[in-house]
Design an enzyme around this catalytic site. Structure first.
Site, PDB file in Angstrom:
ATOM      1  N   TYR A  45      17.593  28.408  10.352  1.00  0.00           N
ATOM      2  CA  TYR A  45      16.546  29.602  11.017  1.00  0.00           C
ATOM      3  C   TYR A  45      16.199  29.659  12.723  1.00  0.00           C
ATOM      4  CZ  TYR A  45      13.796  30.147   6.867  1.00  0.00           C
ATOM      5  OH  TYR A  45      13.169  29.887   5.774  1.00  0.00           O
ATOM      6  N   LYS A  88       0.623  -1.012  -0.257  1.00  0.00           N
ATOM      7  CA  LYS A  88      -0.332   0.271  -0.297  1.00  0.00           C
ATOM      8  C   LYS A  88       0.482   1.578   0.051  1.00  0.00           C
ATOM      9  CE  LYS A  88      -0.229  -0.470   4.912  1.00  0.00           C
ATOM     10  NZ  LYS A  88      -1.424  -0.214   6.241  1.00  0.00           N
TER      11      LYS A  88
END
Length: 379
Positions: free
Chosen positions: A260, A40
């Site tokens: 950041y 899947k």
């Protein structure tokens, strides 16, 4: 091994030979039960076109997906002769498409069971189906009482061609817990009323439980991709390698912030490299300050926050002439496994594997040769 591709900032290499070898290892482990393959989510993010083809060539004939759209893509790869079972069952209105294709829906609820039976009556023929029994996970599945009522319904056999009776283990990867034995007992109580129907209990982790859990078919998933589902499992071959290119190298002074928020501040003069992978490529932000890349067997810690398209590593452990802008560093491979990355990120290997983004240039190893991966969407 030379890569047959133009320049690219990052590359994901899937070893289909290793997938086939893992399938054979697992098939031998669970015999005489049949070994099925759960592929899947685009074969756990690795590309259903190549993965399914490798498994088919290795002898797999039973495949499991989660959704109808996945079954449709898979069918274009494996063709006739393979069973394709849809684990989530069917969304309302999709019954005709599923029936026309010959897929096997797992009926998980009374509404799915009623809709599939009604469609079978409309076509005046029994339709293939699997029944899932909820034995304690409380996720998907019919209650034991509902399943027993179906078993005693004289009209059921004329409407459903039952291919599988299944359940799913909540704690199969924790063999010391008693809950799996309780689930097995509940399942067997229902299974006694479906004597002629093949049974399935075990997933990858369940393959390493006692043989009573294996029954007729074992649904292997993550283990196919080289991840040991339980401690001290048999050795499986690694399948995935991920490498990213260095965009820039610089030397920063003590006290300089990086990334950041400037979360990392250089404690002394520091050589750092920015590489072309970030959280948009499936590299979790939680690895900032915790994870690493590798080069020539040397661990290169991630410093500062991981950005959308890049991250920064400390390359001070390497000689200056041993690495250059444009070189690749290893994120997954011989020095760092999926399990290692998952542990550092505070998650599980499944999440790392399925999260690897579409921007990586993708290659497969097949019969010992490297080639570009097929486009799964066009499979």
């Amino acid at each position: 091994m030379e890569l047959p591709a133009p320049p690219h900032p990052s590359r994901l290499i899937v070893d289909c030979d290793a997938i086939a070898a893992n399938f054979h290892t697992l098939a031998k482990r669970v015999a005489p039960a049949k070994c099925g393959a759960v592929i899947k989510a685009d074969a756990y993010g690795l590309g259903v076109a190549d993965v399914a083809a490798a498994l088919l060539y290795a002898g797999c004939s039973s495949f499991f997906v989660a959704r109808l759209c996945e079954a449709e893509r898979l069918a274009r790869v494996v063709g006739a002769g393979s069973d394709i079972t849809i684990l989530n069952g069917l969304d309302p209105g999709s019954e005709a498409a599923c029936a026309d294709a010959g897929f096997i829906p797992v009926l998980n609820s009374t509404s799915q069971l009623a809709a599939w039976r009604a469609h079978a009556r409309s076509e005046a023929r029994p339709l293939p189906a699997a029944l899932q029994i909820d034995t304690g996970m409380s996720r998907l599945g019919l209650s034991p009482d509902t399943a027993l009522a179906a078993a005693n319904d004289p009209d059921l056999a004329g409407e459903l061609d039952l291919k599988l009776l299944m359940t799913h283990l909540a704690c199969g990867d924790e063999p010391a817990r008693s809950v799996s034995m309780k689930q097995l007992s509940r399942f067997e109580a229902v299974a006694a009323h479906f004597l002629a129907v093949p049974k399935s209990i075990a997933n990858s982790a369940g393959a390493f439980l006692p043989r009573g859990f294996h029954r007729d078919i074992v649904r292997t998933g993550i283990a196919l991709f080289g991840v040991a589902p339980v401690p001290k499992a048999m050795r499986l071959q690694p399948v995935v390698r991920l490498e990213a290119r260095i965009l820039q190298i610089r030397t920063i002074a003590a006290g300089t912030g990086v990334g950041y928020g400037l979360d990392h501040v250089a404690p002394a003069t520091q050589r750092i490299a920015t590489i072309a992978t970030g959280y948009a490529d499936g590299w979790p932000r939680s690895l900032g300050g915790n994870g690493a890349a590798w080069h020539q067997g040397v661990r290169l810690p991630i410093v500062g926050r991981i950005s959308m398209d890049s991250l920064t590593i400390d390359i001070g452990g390497l000689a200056e002439d041993s690495i250059s802008e444009g070189d690749f560093v290893e994120l997954l491979g011989p020095s760092q496994s999926l399990a290692d990355v998952a542990r550092n990120a505070g998650t599980i290997a499944y999440e790392i594997l399925t999260g690897l983004g579409p921007r990586h240039a993708r290659f497969v190893i097949e019969n010992g040769q490297m080639r570009p991966a097929h486009d799964g969407a066009a499979a």
